[in-house]
Design a protein around this motif. Structure first.
Motif: not given
Length: 201
Positions: A152-173
């Motif tokens: 994940h963005v900050c390491g092994e653990r899923f955090t709220v940063a992955d929520i905002v960046l996960g959606l950004s990745v989806k938009r890009w793809l």
């Protein structure tokens, strides 16, 4: 009961919906924004003078700015797995959230408006090429980070940063543009795909 103002199609509204699902928080949502009630309505402007969704109402508290809302909800529920309480851990998560809202968002605006929204005001070929290059370059920054973490963005653990960046990745793809081969981003997207309906939307 939480009240969320904003249409579900908005990427920034989906950040808040996903956060609520991770926290198992009940909420009521009202459709505001393009295609629904205008955010320039005086009733909405009284809550957010920027006329932007989402807006969160939690009792007497009114919040806007999607990343701030997500951080607030995690802190409200004491979820230090999603938003660490130690200063260094929290700063790392917030760093990537701020990068998403600032650097990454600013990189895709012209290309997104041109290619996805088909805006007549965003059809200059030179600016479009620069917009695509800039967007891909910022995604390259994320690719490098994900190669370092391997998860994940900050390491092994899923955090709220992955929520905002996960959606950004989806938009890009989903955008119809040439995508560089970023294997860490592809694996990251697959890792998040099962998480929530808010990600799939």
């Amino acid at each position: 009961m939480l009240h969320i103002l904003g249409k579900a199609a908005s990427i920034n509204v989906r950040k808040v919906l996903w956060t609520c699902e991770e926290l198992h928080l009940p909420y009521e949502r009202e459709d505001w924004g393009s295609g629904f009630r205008t955010t320039h309505d005086p009733a909405f402007l009284a809550l957010n003078p920027n006329a932007m969704v989402p807006v969160l109402r939690d009792g007497e508290l009114v919040l806007w700015e999607s990343n701030t809302i997500c951080r607030y909800l995690c802190a409200r529920e004491g979820r230090d797995d999603l938003l660490p309480v130690d200063p260094r851990g929290r700063a790392e998560v917030e760093k990537w959230m701020d990068w998403q809202m600032g650097e990454l968002n600013n990189s895709w605006r012209y290309a997104f408006m041109s290619l996805v929204r088909q805006s007549p005001a965003h059809q200059d070929a030179t600016q479009l090429a620069a917009g695509i290059a800039g967007w891909n370059a910022m995604m390259g920054v994320l690719e490098q980070q994900l190669q370092r973490t391997g998860a994940h963005v900050c390491g092994e653990r899923f955090t709220v940063a992955d929520i905002v960046l996960g959606l950004s990745v989806k938009r890009w793809l989903m955008a119809p543009l040439p995508h560089p081969d970023y294997p860490a981003i592809a694996a990251y997207h697959a890792r998040l795909a099962h998480k929530t309906a808010a990600f799939a939307g």
